[in-house]
Design a protein around this motif. Sequence first.
Motif, PDB file in Angstrom:
ATOM      1  N   ASP A  17     -16.827  -7.809 -29.923  1.00 23.15           N
ATOM      2  CA  ASP A  17     -17.172  -9.267 -30.530  1.00 23.15           C
ATOM      3  C   ASP A  17     -17.457 -10.267 -29.159  1.00 23.15           C
ATOM      4  OD1 ASP A  17     -17.478  -9.070 -33.073  1.00 23.15           O
ATOM      5  OD2 ASP A  17     -15.494  -9.638 -33.544  1.00 23.15           O
ATOM      6  N   ARG A  76     -22.058  -7.870 -27.328  1.00 19.88           N
ATOM      7  CA  ARG A  76     -23.218  -7.979 -27.707  1.00 19.88           C
ATOM      8  C   ARG A  76     -24.604  -7.616 -26.861  1.00 19.88           C
ATOM      9  NH1 ARG A  76     -21.547 -12.998 -29.152  1.00 19.88           N
ATOM     10  NH2 ARG A  76     -22.143 -13.660 -27.188  1.00 19.88           N
ATOM     11  N   ASP A 102     -30.301  -1.434 -29.178  1.00 15.68           N
ATOM     12  CA  ASP A 102     -31.565  -1.567 -29.971  1.00 15.68           C
ATOM     13  C   ASP A 102     -32.897  -1.536 -29.166  1.00 15.68           C
ATOM     14  OD1 ASP A 102     -30.101  -1.211 -32.383  1.00 15.68           O
ATOM     15  OD2 ASP A 102     -30.148  -3.573 -32.629  1.00 15.68           O
ATOM     16  N   GLN A 104     -26.294   6.273 -38.629  1.00 14.99           N
ATOM     17  CA  GLN A 104     -25.492   5.431 -38.212  1.00 14.99           C
ATOM     18  C   GLN A 104     -24.040   5.790 -38.270  1.00 14.99           C
ATOM     19  OE1 GLN A 104     -26.016   2.320 -36.807  1.00 14.99           O
ATOM     20  NE2 GLN A 104     -27.895   3.410 -36.421  1.00 14.99           N
ATOM     21  N   ARG A 146     -25.409 -12.175 -52.480  1.00 19.91           N
ATOM     22  CA  ARG A 146     -25.243 -13.602 -52.014  1.00 19.91           C
ATOM     23  C   ARG A 146     -26.947 -14.125 -51.788  1.00 19.91           C
ATOM     24  NH1 ARG A 146     -21.617 -14.126 -46.981  1.00 19.91           N
ATOM     25  NH2 ARG A 146     -22.601 -15.677 -46.752  1.00 19.91           N
ATOM     26  N   ILE A 204     -28.886 -12.577 -49.465  1.00 17.31           N
ATOM     27  CA  ILE A 204     -29.273 -12.326 -48.011  1.00 17.31           C
ATOM     28  C   ILE A 204     -29.732 -10.952 -47.953  1.00 17.31           C
ATOM     29  CG2 ILE A 204     -28.344 -12.493 -45.784  1.00 17.31           C
ATOM     30  CD1 ILE A 204     -26.484 -14.506 -46.497  1.00 17.31           C
ATOM     31  N   PRO A 205     -31.028 -10.601 -47.619  1.00 19.86           N
ATOM     32  CA  PRO A 205     -31.263  -9.467 -47.477  1.00 19.86           C
ATOM     33  C   PRO A 205     -30.795  -8.684 -46.287  1.00 19.86           C
ATOM     34  CG  PRO A 205     -32.856 -11.021 -46.669  1.00 19.86           C
ATOM     35  CD  PRO A 205     -31.897 -11.851 -47.197  1.00 19.86           C
ATOM     36  N   ALA A 206     -30.339  -7.403 -46.846  1.00 20.24           N
ATOM     37  CA  ALA A 206     -29.716  -6.647 -45.835  1.00 20.24           C
ATOM     38  C   ALA A 206     -28.624  -7.206 -45.096  1.00 20.24           C
ATOM     39  CB  ALA A 206     -30.887  -5.840 -44.774  1.00 20.24           C
ATOM     40  N   ALA A 207     -27.669  -6.193 -44.642  1.00 21.58           N
ATOM     41  CA  ALA A 207     -26.440  -6.442 -44.104  1.00 21.58           C
ATOM     42  C   ALA A 207     -26.510  -7.065 -42.770  1.00 21.58           C
ATOM     43  CB  ALA A 207     -25.543  -5.040 -44.044  1.00 21.58           C
ATOM     44  N   LYS A 208     -25.484  -7.703 -42.182  1.00 27.06           N
ATOM     45  CA  LYS A 208     -25.362  -7.903 -41.019  1.00 27.06           C
ATOM     46  C   LYS A 208     -24.650  -7.066 -40.210  1.00 27.06           C
ATOM     47  CE  LYS A 208     -22.872 -11.588 -38.386  1.00 27.06           C
ATOM     48  NZ  LYS A 208     -21.395 -10.763 -37.814  1.00 27.06           N
ATOM     49  N   VAL A 209     -25.120  -6.420 -39.289  1.00 25.91           N
ATOM     50  CA  VAL A 209     -24.601  -5.258 -38.556  1.00 25.91           C
ATOM     51  C   VAL A 209     -23.656  -5.742 -37.513  1.00 25.91           C
ATOM     52  CG1 VAL A 209     -24.957  -3.019 -37.216  1.00 25.91           C
ATOM     53  CG2 VAL A 209     -26.401  -3.795 -39.244  1.00 25.91           C
ATOM     54  N   ARG A 232     -30.514  -4.168 -35.327  1.00 27.40           N
ATOM     55  CA  ARG A 232     -29.596  -4.005 -36.264  1.00 27.40           C
ATOM     56  C   ARG A 232     -28.526  -5.073 -36.093  1.00 27.40           C
ATOM     57  NH1 ARG A 232     -28.852   2.185 -34.179  1.00 27.40           N
ATOM     58  NH2 ARG A 232     -29.884   1.247 -32.461  1.00 27.40           N
ATOM     59  N   MET A 233     -28.944  -6.327 -35.150  1.00 27.86           N
ATOM     60  CA  MET A 233     -28.063  -7.404 -35.106  1.00 27.86           C
ATOM     61  C   MET A 233     -28.662  -8.450 -35.980  1.00 27.86           C
ATOM     62  SD  MET A 233     -27.592  -6.806 -31.119  1.00 27.86           S
ATOM     63  CE  MET A 233     -26.637  -8.267 -30.361  1.00 27.86           C
ATOM     64  N   VAL A 277     -27.483 -13.263 -27.790  1.00 25.25           N
ATOM     65  CA  VAL A 277     -27.894 -12.332 -26.512  1.00 25.25           C
ATOM     66  C   VAL A 277     -28.608 -13.182 -25.634  1.00 25.25           C
ATOM     67  CG1 VAL A 277     -29.119 -10.550 -25.726  1.00 25.25           C
ATOM     68  CG2 VAL A 277     -27.538 -10.191 -27.789  1.00 25.25           C
ATOM     69  N   ARG A 310      -9.864 -11.289 -24.200  1.00 28.51           N
ATOM     70  CA  ARG A 310     -10.108 -12.660 -24.730  1.00 28.51           C
ATOM     71  C   ARG A 310      -9.376 -13.753 -24.002  1.00 28.51           C
ATOM     72  NH1 ARG A 310     -13.225 -13.449 -29.214  1.00 28.51           N
ATOM     73  NH2 ARG A 310     -13.751 -11.279 -28.991  1.00 28.51           N
ATOM     74  N   GLU A 370     -27.880 -15.711 -40.584  1.00 28.25           N
ATOM     75  CA  GLU A 370     -26.922 -14.385 -40.875  1.00 28.25           C
ATOM     76  C   GLU A 370     -27.986 -13.017 -41.442  1.00 28.25           C
ATOM     77  OE1 GLU A 370     -23.177 -14.382 -43.058  1.00 28.25           O
ATOM     78  OE2 GLU A 370     -23.974 -16.129 -43.531  1.00 28.25           O
ATOM     79  N   TRP A 371     -29.193 -13.400 -41.407  1.00 31.15           N
ATOM     80  CA  TRP A 371     -30.084 -12.164 -41.940  1.00 31.15           C
ATOM     81  C   TRP A 371     -29.920 -11.172 -40.756  1.00 31.15           C
ATOM     82  CZ3 TRP A 371     -34.926 -13.083 -45.052  1.00 31.15           C
ATOM     83  CH2 TRP A 371     -34.895 -14.098 -46.023  1.00 31.15           C
ATOM     84  N   VAL A 372     -30.128  -9.807 -41.235  1.00 31.66           N
ATOM     85  CA  VAL A 372     -30.115  -8.925 -39.954  1.00 31.66           C
ATOM     86  C   VAL A 372     -31.631  -9.259 -39.619  1.00 31.66           C
ATOM     87  CG1 VAL A 372     -30.975  -6.886 -41.615  1.00 31.66           C
ATOM     88  CG2 VAL A 372     -29.815  -6.522 -39.435  1.00 31.66           C
TER      89      VAL A 372
END
Lengths: 325, 259, 294
Positions: free
Chosen positions: A181, A186, A193, A300, A318, A320-325, B96-97, B105, B121, B150-152
Amino acid sequence: MPAFFRHHLLHVSAFALLMALVPFMVTSRYYLNLFIFIGIHTLLTLGLNLLMGYAGQISLGHAAFFGLGAYTSGILTVTYHVSPWPAMGAAVLVTIMVALVIGVPTLKLTGYYLGMATLGFGIIVNICFRELSGITGGPSGLVGIPPLSLGGVVLDEPRYVYYLIWGVTLGALAVSLNIVDSRVGRALRAIHDSEVAARASGVDTARLKIWVFVVSAAYASLAGSLYAHFVTFISPSSFGFMFSVKLVTMVVVGGMASVWGAVFGAATLTALPEVLAAFHDYEILIFGFILMVVMIFLPQGLTRGFLDLAERWRFYRRGIPAAKV
Amino acid sequence: MVSDRVLLETESLSKSFGGVHAVQEVSFSVRQGQIKGIIGPNGAGKTTLFNLITGVYRPDRGSIRFDGERCAGLAPHQMAERGIARTFQNVELFERMSVLENVMVGRHPRTRAGFISAAFRLGGARGEERLIREKALEILGFVGIVDKAEWVSSALPFGLQRVLEIARALATEPRLLLLDEPASGLNAVETRDLGRLLGRIRDRGITVLLVEHDMSLTMEICDEILVMDYGRRLAEGTPREIQRHPQVIAAYLGEELVA
Amino acid sequence: MDLISELTQYLISGLTSGAIYAIIALGFTIIYNATEVINFAQGEFVMLGGMVMIAVDATGRFPLPVSFILAVSSVTLVGVVFQRLAIQPVRRPSAITLIIITVGASIFLRGVAMLVWGKDPLGLRPFSGVSPIAVGGATLTPQSLWVLSVSVVVMAGLQFFYKHTITGKAMRACAFSRRAARLVGISVDRMVLISFALSAAMGAVAGIVVAPITLCGYDVGTMLGLKGFCAAVLGGLGSSPGSILGGFLLGILEALGAGLISSGFKDAIAFLILLVVLFLRPSGLFGPREVKRV
């Protein structure tokens, strides 16, 4: 409470509490040993997951680092009568050195070449364990490794070993969660990616890949030392290619890029062969099957795949399209 | 707004692959505060030139000076640290982020927390993490997609993916922003918005160098244009000069634009 | 034995195992050229070839050539099924995904072989005679001759296939550019399937001819596959002549290393060579230097 626990405090402490209760609920020595192995495998999987799941760099020779930890601890304590704790520290240092020497040229490679190079490295190390019999005890292995002791108490009871190993594993879990995190985490995912974009965004990808390789080797080394002091006997066959593949399977089942998934993957694939009596002969067949099926249908990884589906649903509701990975 | 100060200067820059001379003896410069365009037919060496400037390739010959400092042969992340950011012809997002994380980033070269402080931390890392998030949100606000934080990122429509890539590049606090065909794949409305965004980016004091095929956009927003053909510099000048340049007309623009 | 005849002996055994490595390396090359996939399960085709051959021969019902054909065709079938079930359905093929899938396939096939034929290695009778032939001060077994001649036939056959048949030419076209191949009407999907079939068949041949020399067990595939890959990389991945030369070179170096240094480290030699080549010249001895484009 140190700051580094605070972040995922709730989850980690709930999990820690649960694990602390296990020895009170599980009295059979056999099952307690099983939980100890789950702890060791979780530690290994957490490390490999940082490298493979997050940074996207495959290692097919991770058993070598596990073995380096175990053998360095074993040799130092048995042959040179070093006491276990300093031996363990030395083992981590040795493994880090080896990881650096091998990692710097290896991590310049990508894709299939990286896979083959790590595989080759793993096999060379295993051959060394087997052939340098003057130092390692050869194919028959190294016996009489002393147990660890803590505050004057010798940890030869499974219950004590259990707490020690899970203590270390939980610490590693918290560290993993923190790394994932963070700025560094990141950047690792960014490498996975798109490496060119990560570099263009100012990430020193070469350096970071070596860092994560070394960290994951250090996890493996720690696991190796703990393993050696627990079972008191090690032989080359525990650190071969098949074990590397098992570790990869644990990461894959746990879900690439999921810290809690790593715990799940390690637990499932350690417990499964023990729970299903007939499993033993089918073990490699089933591991191979799992690897193929999971990667074909849920690249995955198993838990990550399901988590993604679940989150996608949550976000979908909610709007929002697709998931936050 | 365009100053006389030269921000980027290349001299006799050359790169070949096998027998193909992708970039040959290209010398040109970009002044502080400009929007400069590079045009030329496919295979003219534009993207290779970008890759040389951003350190993806090491030049065979020639030099690159950024703000007076020689930087041929530096790695891409070192160029980003020095203040050169870029986007890619075929959008390269961290797919994927989330949108926000992509921009976060981009803060990498301006922040410090390493493995150890992240792992435990430590105080500094936590404070920095908060700043990274704030800055990233501010940039998303600037480019106008903060509502999709928040979108992917792969779920964004293509036009916004290009915008996100620009946002990520801006997060590195560049002095020079390199855009590789930012309008390709965009519709007319999106292209117009892009033109406005580029103007606002320049107003922030960021110099822009872009490769673009959309002639009307290039002619409209660029202060100066470099024309390349077969890896060489064919012409350089203001849009008006370029439109009248006989060699450019012959090699590339064709009759319609002159008419 | 004096040094010269000792060296000759190493050379002979090096050439024999080198021929095997060369065939396996060609198997890698065929698939790599058609798909850019490295098939980590390549070695299992070799193992299956040997095991099926031994099983068919043990029934005592068929003469060797018939068993040979049966074994090669059943492994070819495995290759085809493998491509259709495990490789083709992958939606977003990335190197890491395909590595894991082919590694999975590899240990899966190993597991199947262990269940079917047990854990102990089995032997195959030599194709003809056992009395060694004297060469200089060294000896050559008839089976080594078989290995060498079969491998020459396989290599020549492959060259003929590539140069003089429509399918072979189409496959070469795919290796240059799949997109261009598709544009001129070549069914790339079919070429990929053929490449897996061909590669499996060649692996099987290697496994069969070497079985009388080394014994064959469920677990020999990984090592042979890796050495084949090592040979392919040594020669330059994607180059057929490179694979052949790489195979022989590896076989000879390994035999010399095992003879002159230590037999225990024999297997490590191949991997040391692999690492050195990967680190210093990943394009191998004969491969083109790769150009990375962004």
